[in-house]
Design a protein around this motif. Structure first.
Motif, mmCIF file in Angstrom:
data_model
loop_
_atom_site.group_PDB
_atom_site.id
_atom_site.type_symbol
_atom_site.label_atom_id
_atom_site.label_comp_id
_atom_site.label_asym_id
_atom_site.label_seq_id
_atom_site.Cartn_x
_atom_site.Cartn_y
_atom_site.Cartn_z
ATOM 1 N N LEU A 184 0.821 -1.210 0.000
ATOM 2 C CA LEU A 184 0.000 0.000 0.000
ATOM 3 C C LEU A 184 0.858 1.265 0.000
ATOM 4 O O LEU A 184 0.434 2.312 -0.508
ATOM 5 N N LEU A 185 2.049 1.191 0.562
ATOM 6 C CA LEU A 185 2.939 2.354 0.559
ATOM 7 C C LEU A 185 3.399 2.719 -0.846
ATOM 8 O O LEU A 185 3.891 3.830 -1.079
ATOM 9 N N GLU A 186 3.218 1.806 -1.793
ATOM 10 C CA GLU A 186 3.649 2.065 -3.176
ATOM 11 C C GLU A 186 2.610 2.854 -3.971
ATOM 12 O O GLU A 186 2.884 3.265 -5.098
ATOM 13 N N ILE A 187 1.415 3.052 -3.418
ATOM 14 C CA ILE A 187 0.400 3.838 -4.118
ATOM 15 C C ILE A 187 0.163 5.143 -3.371
ATOM 16 O O ILE A 187 0.618 5.323 -2.231
ATOM 17 N N GLU A 188 -0.554 6.065 -4.013
ATOM 18 C CA GLU A 188 -0.766 7.380 -3.417
ATOM 19 C C GLU A 188 -1.514 7.276 -2.088
ATOM 20 O O GLU A 188 -2.416 6.470 -1.935
ATOM 21 N N GLN A 189 -1.120 8.125 -1.141
ATOM 22 C CA GLN A 189 -1.754 8.121 0.183
ATOM 23 C C GLN A 189 -3.256 8.351 0.074
ATOM 24 O O GLN A 189 -4.052 7.728 0.779
ATOM 25 N N PRO A 207 -2.174 -8.836 -0.725
ATOM 26 C CA PRO A 207 -1.716 -7.447 -0.872
ATOM 27 C C PRO A 207 -2.043 -6.850 -2.242
ATOM 28 O O PRO A 207 -2.493 -5.698 -2.326
ATOM 29 N N SER A 208 -1.848 -7.624 -3.301
ATOM 30 C CA SER A 208 -2.163 -7.115 -4.639
ATOM 31 C C SER A 208 -3.645 -6.851 -4.792
ATOM 32 O O SER A 208 -4.059 -5.862 -5.416
ATOM 33 N N PHE A 209 -4.462 -7.736 -4.211
ATOM 34 C CA PHE A 209 -5.908 -7.539 -4.245
ATOM 35 C C PHE A 209 -6.288 -6.222 -3.572
ATOM 36 O O PHE A 209 -7.108 -5.449 -4.078
ATOM 37 N N LEU A 210 -5.689 -5.926 -2.413
ATOM 38 C CA LEU A 210 -6.033 -4.708 -1.676
ATOM 39 C C LEU A 210 -5.562 -3.450 -2.407
ATOM 40 O O LEU A 210 -6.243 -2.414 -2.359
ATOM 41 N N VAL A 211 -4.437 -3.527 -3.078
ATOM 42 C CA VAL A 211 -3.970 -2.387 -3.876
ATOM 43 C C VAL A 211 -4.978 -2.075 -4.971
ATOM 44 O O VAL A 211 -5.378 -0.917 -5.184
ATOM 45 N N GLU A 212 -5.441 -3.113 -5.682
ATOM 46 C CA GLU A 212 -6.416 -2.877 -6.750
ATOM 47 C C GLU A 212 -7.754 -2.414 -6.175
ATOM 48 O O GLU A 212 -8.463 -1.613 -6.781
ATOM 49 N N LEU A 213 -8.104 -2.916 -4.985
ATOM 50 C CA LEU A 213 -9.345 -2.470 -4.353
ATOM 51 C C LEU A 213 -9.275 -0.981 -4.034
ATOM 52 O O LEU A 213 -10.258 -0.241 -4.233
ATOM 53 N N ALA A 214 -8.126 -0.518 -3.543
ATOM 54 C CA ALA A 214 -7.968 0.914 -3.262
ATOM 55 C C ALA A 214 -8.142 1.736 -4.537
ATOM 56 O O ALA A 214 -8.793 2.795 -4.533
ATOM 57 N N GLU A 215 -7.576 1.243 -5.631
ATOM 58 C CA GLU A 215 -7.743 1.922 -6.927
ATOM 59 C C GLU A 215 -9.215 1.944 -7.335
ATOM 60 O O GLU A 215 -9.717 2.956 -7.835
ATOM 61 N N LYS A 216 -9.897 0.854 -7.100
ATOM 62 C CA LYS A 216 -11.312 0.750 -7.467
ATOM 63 C C LYS A 216 -12.165 1.710 -6.644
ATOM 64 O O LYS A 216 -13.078 2.362 -7.165
ATOM 65 N N LEU A 217 -11.882 1.810 -5.352
ATOM 66 C CA LEU A 217 -12.637 2.722 -4.496
ATOM 67 C C LEU A 217 -12.384 4.174 -4.885
ATOM 68 O O LEU A 217 -13.294 5.017 -4.812
ATOM 69 N N ALA A 218 -11.165 4.474 -5.298
ATOM 70 C CA ALA A 218 -10.840 5.839 -5.717
ATOM 71 C C ALA A 218 -11.621 6.246 -6.958
ATOM 72 O O ALA A 218 -11.933 7.434 -7.156
ATOM 73 N N ALA A 219 -11.975 5.250 -7.784
ATOM 74 C CA ALA A 219 -12.716 5.536 -9.019
ATOM 75 C C ALA A 219 -14.227 5.526 -8.817
ATOM 76 O O ALA A 219 -14.973 5.919 -9.720
ATOM 77 N N ALA A 220 -14.686 5.082 -7.637
ATOM 78 C CA ALA A 220 -16.127 4.985 -7.387
ATOM 79 C C ALA A 220 -16.713 6.364 -7.113
ATOM 80 O O ALA A 220 -16.096 7.199 -6.459
#
Length: 784
Positions: free
Chosen positions: A403-408, A479-492
């Motif tokens: 998660l530290l690899e994606i935007e806060q 971990p990869s699933f949660l990274v993509e989930l964060a991306e998905k929530l950001a687009a919702a």
């Protein structure tokens, strides 16, 4: 506050002294490990899992309500440095754990804790566990009043009574100051939520909740009790639990199963009977409660200042970090409480100093200031816990790194994640908006660490709900699933962290499940061998080393998979007249229960060898099945043409293993008779039936003895089960009845007489018999 406030009851000091005597006996070899376990676990001392030359132990120190002084905090750090692994672990019940303690130094640790007003007494076993409190009690603007005094006073009252340490199972209590239920009152055995009625302080009372096996949300037991009635409520619930809790089936022993058995109306009726009884005893002076005003006078009012949550990674801080943190407490004039999320709450923060404080904290440990998204709650799992299946702390670290690899801004759209390394809920996965429950699955003939994904929990007064299981994910994919989930929530659209559960209810649940299913693919072992390893491990995933304990659910799932595979292969073999399938049925069946005996292997020859040793030689499976296993090996080697002619034997083997599996209790012990067991024909008491010796001469001796006295043959039964069986045999008999017990030499004849004498039974005879065993003649004590 620098001085201890909580008053250690005198009974705890006495029990600590008794423990030291038990420890001395154990170290001298005069007390068996199993019997000593019965003394040390209720003292909060657990054996640890790990690659140690000598066994190490964890000491779980009670921190009532999370109320901790700087002086106590420093002492705990020093104890971890001088006696343990050099770090403190903060738990989800506001306790603090010391790890890797040598058992011969445990008495010194307990003595030093007592001097500081601390104790691990009741940190384990069938006891009243640490009573929780809202960490913000006294400083929460939404709080109705400060419940700290109530939490400390009730802790003192219950700990002073030794009946609090001999319950059917653990008894968990919590206080919350407001409807937000930060103390988790609605998910405990007993919960108090602060309430005001006509200007009077009191509580709404919730009961019979809990996580773990078959979780249940507590139901409202009373709309209001006055604040000084909390003692009577807790005592009444304790007596109800003591009377009706299931002491035989640990899987059904918690208070929520009493509620399930009786229904809420009957449960409340029983409670009210005990409640009135307790209040009457208090009025007549038969029962005395702790002085609540003592703690009210001692607790300082919270400052009108801010609070700051600290989230140490995996709930761990090393010695130097604790010392540096204590210096900051002194520098900024702060107090602290432990939280129920494996962290600390700093109280009394001056807003003008907040940024400077954060800079100083970051210098101590950067993870202290992690957002909720980065600071997953994770139990110790297989890293130290003998019940753990998966290495949950390592998964939490892997999640943080990814998660530290994606935007806060994106990662902070994820709610706090709760991880348990097995179906026990030490990581509280049931109350996570996103939770993971550790398990193991067999794929491509190999075990793989998995987690069930849970979604949608909420905790609040009258609106608590547990998370629901959805998809099983391999540990390495999470971990990869949660990274993509964060991306998905950001687009919702119209999504915010506070609306996560609303998002689930408006199509988000299905979207997350669909996303998770993308991460369920299992690569071939030859292509990605490390996928078959847990996070932070360099070896293939295995359950070897996992010890039996209170809950064997994770192991039982693996057994169930193998038995289902055996049944399917058998049916296929019969339908298609395929001996290869029948061979696989034999191997899967033989492998199925090896795991409860600590054996985890994929090698056919080892499976057969260990099965003979663990099941046939020990009479759990008929001796005739040894020939079946030999013929199976001959078939595999090409020395036998077919296995169809053995189909009835194969079916019989599978059915016997099904029976053994279904008889497993929560300690992974079989509760049906061995194949050679014969019921004692002269004993009509169902509680007294047991195995008799194969030796005909011994049987004759037993028959001769039974002409005069009842007989219980306990040869071959290990400590402490032999004492438990002796106690159960005596229980229904009238006072003064004389009973003979047969016991093996060594620990059985050394320990059982002593234990029976402690129960006030009279030892009439203790004689070694010609055959080598002992005859112990006992006269049952009069009723107390």
């Amino acid at each position: 506050m620098s001085e201890a406030v909580f008053r250690i009851p005198e009974t705890i000091r006495e029990d600590t002294g008794k423990f030291k005597k038990n420890l001395k006996q154990f170290l001298a070899g005069d007390l068996s490990a199993e019997r000593f376990k019965g003394y040390r676990v209720p003292m909060g001392i657990y054996g640890q899992r790990g690659d140690f030359k000598e066994e190490k132990y964890m000491v779980r120190v009670r921190i009532p309500g999370g109320f901790l002084t700087e002086k106590q905090f420093r002492l705990l750090a020093e104890l971890s440095r001088d006696y343990g692994a050099g770090y403190l672990h903060f738990t989800t019940r506001q306790d603090i754990q010391l790890h890797q303690i040598e058992i011969d130094e445990s008495a010194e640790v307990l003595d030093k804790l007592l001097k500081a007003g601390l104790s691990p007494r009741g940190g384990g076993g069938n006891t009243v566990r640490n009573i929780m409190n809202s960490p913000t009690a006294g400083v929460d603007p939404a709080g109705r009043f400060d419940t700290t005094a109530h939490c400390l006073a009730l802790s003192e009252y219950l700990l002073a009574d030794r009946s609090s340490f001999n319950l059917p199972r653990k008894y968990k209590i919590a206080f919350s100051v407001s409807h937000q239920d930060q103390g988790l009152a609605t998910i405990n055995d007993l919960g108090f939520i602060a309430s005001l009625q006509d200007g009077r302080r009191g509580f709404k009372v919730y009961a019979a909740g809990g996580m773990g096996n078959q979780p249940a949300v507590a139901f409202k037991l009373l709309d209001f009790v006055a604040e000084n009635e909390i003692f009577a409520v807790a005592e009444a619930i304790k007596r109800l639990f003591d009377r009706y809790g299931d002491r035989n089936n640990r899987n059904q022993a918690r208070l929520r199963f009493v509620r399930r058995r009786f229904g809420e109306a009957k449960f409340k009726e029983l409670f009210l009977e005990y409640f009135e009884q307790v209040k009457a005893e208090a009025e007549t002076g038969e029962l005395k409660f702790t002085d609540l005003d003592y703690y009210k006078d001692k607790i300082e009012s919270g400052k009108a200042a801010e609070v700051l949550n600290l989230n140490p990674l995996n709930g761990d801080l090393n010695y130097q970090e604790v010392i540096d943190l204590i210096q900051l407490l002194e520098k900024y004039d702060l107090s602290l409480r432990t939280t129920n999320r494996q962290g600390l709450l700093l109280r009394g923060v001056d807003s003008s100093q907040l940024e400077a404080l954060k800079e100083d904290l970051a210098a101590v440990n950067q993870s202290l200031l992690d957002s909720d998204a980065l600071s997953a709650v994770a139990c110790k799992g297989a890293s130290t816990c003998r019940l753990g299946l998966c290495h949950s702390p390592n998964l939490a670290e892997a999640i943080r790194e990814n998660l530290l690899e994606i935007e806060q801004q994106k990662r902070d759209l994820l709610p706090q994640i709760y991880i348990s390394g097995c179906p026990n809920s030490c990581g509280q996965h049931h109350i996570g908006k996103i939770g993971f429950e550790g398990k193991a699955k067999r794929e491509n003939g190999r075990l793989i660490p998995y987690y069930s994904l849970l979604l949608g929990a909420e905790v609040s007064e009258e609106n608590t709900q547990y998370a629901q299981k959805t998809v099983d994910l391999p540990a390495k994919r999470i971990p990869s699933f949660l990274v993509e989930l964060a991306e998905k929530l950001a687009a919702a659209e119209d999504y915010s962290l506070e609306r996560f559960n609303d998002y689930l209810e408006t199509g988000g649940r299905e979207a997350i499940i669909q996303l998770a299913q993308k991460y369920t693919e299992i690569p071939a072992y030859s292509k990605e061998a490390d996928f078959y390893q847990d996070w932070g491990q360099n070896e293939d995933f295995s359950l070897a080393g996992r010890g039996p304990g209170e809950c064997g659910t994770g192991v039982l799932e693996i057994v169930r998979l193998d038995l289902d595979q055996a049944e399917a292969a058998y049916e296929q073999g019969i339908a298609e007249e395929d001996s290869d399938s029948l061979y696989q049925a034999i191997i899967a069946a033989a492998r199925s229960l090896l795991i409860v005996r600590g054996v985890d292997t994929e090698k056919d020859r080892v499976i057969i060898k260990e099965f003979k040793k663990k099941f046939i030689a020990e009479d759990w499976v008929a001796e005739s099945k040894e020939e079946l296993l030999e013929q199976a090996l001959d078939y595999r080697l090409g020395d036998q043409e077919e296995l169809l002619s053995l189909s009835s034997e194969i079916k019989d083997l599978i059915e016997r293993l099904e029976d053994l599996f279904n008889s497993l209790n929560s300690s992974l012990e079989f509760t049906i008779k061995k194949v050679t067991a014969v019921e004692d024909a002269g004993d009509n008491d169902s509680a007294a039936t047991d195995f008799v010796s194969k030796n005909s001469e011994n049987d004759k001796a037993a028959a001769a003895e039974k002409e005069n006295y009842k007989l219980k043959d306990l040869r071959g039964v290990q400590c402490p089960i032999n004492f438990v069986k002796a106690k159960l045999f005596l229980e229904p008999l009238p006072a003064g009845e004389i009973v003979d017990f047969y016991l093996d030499e060594g620990e059985p004849i050394k320990n059982v007489p002593r234990s029976l004498e402690n129960e006030d039974h009279e030892i009439i005879k203790n004689e070694k018999q010609p055959e080598g065993h002992y005859l112990l003649r006992v006269k049952k004590a009069a009723a107390n």
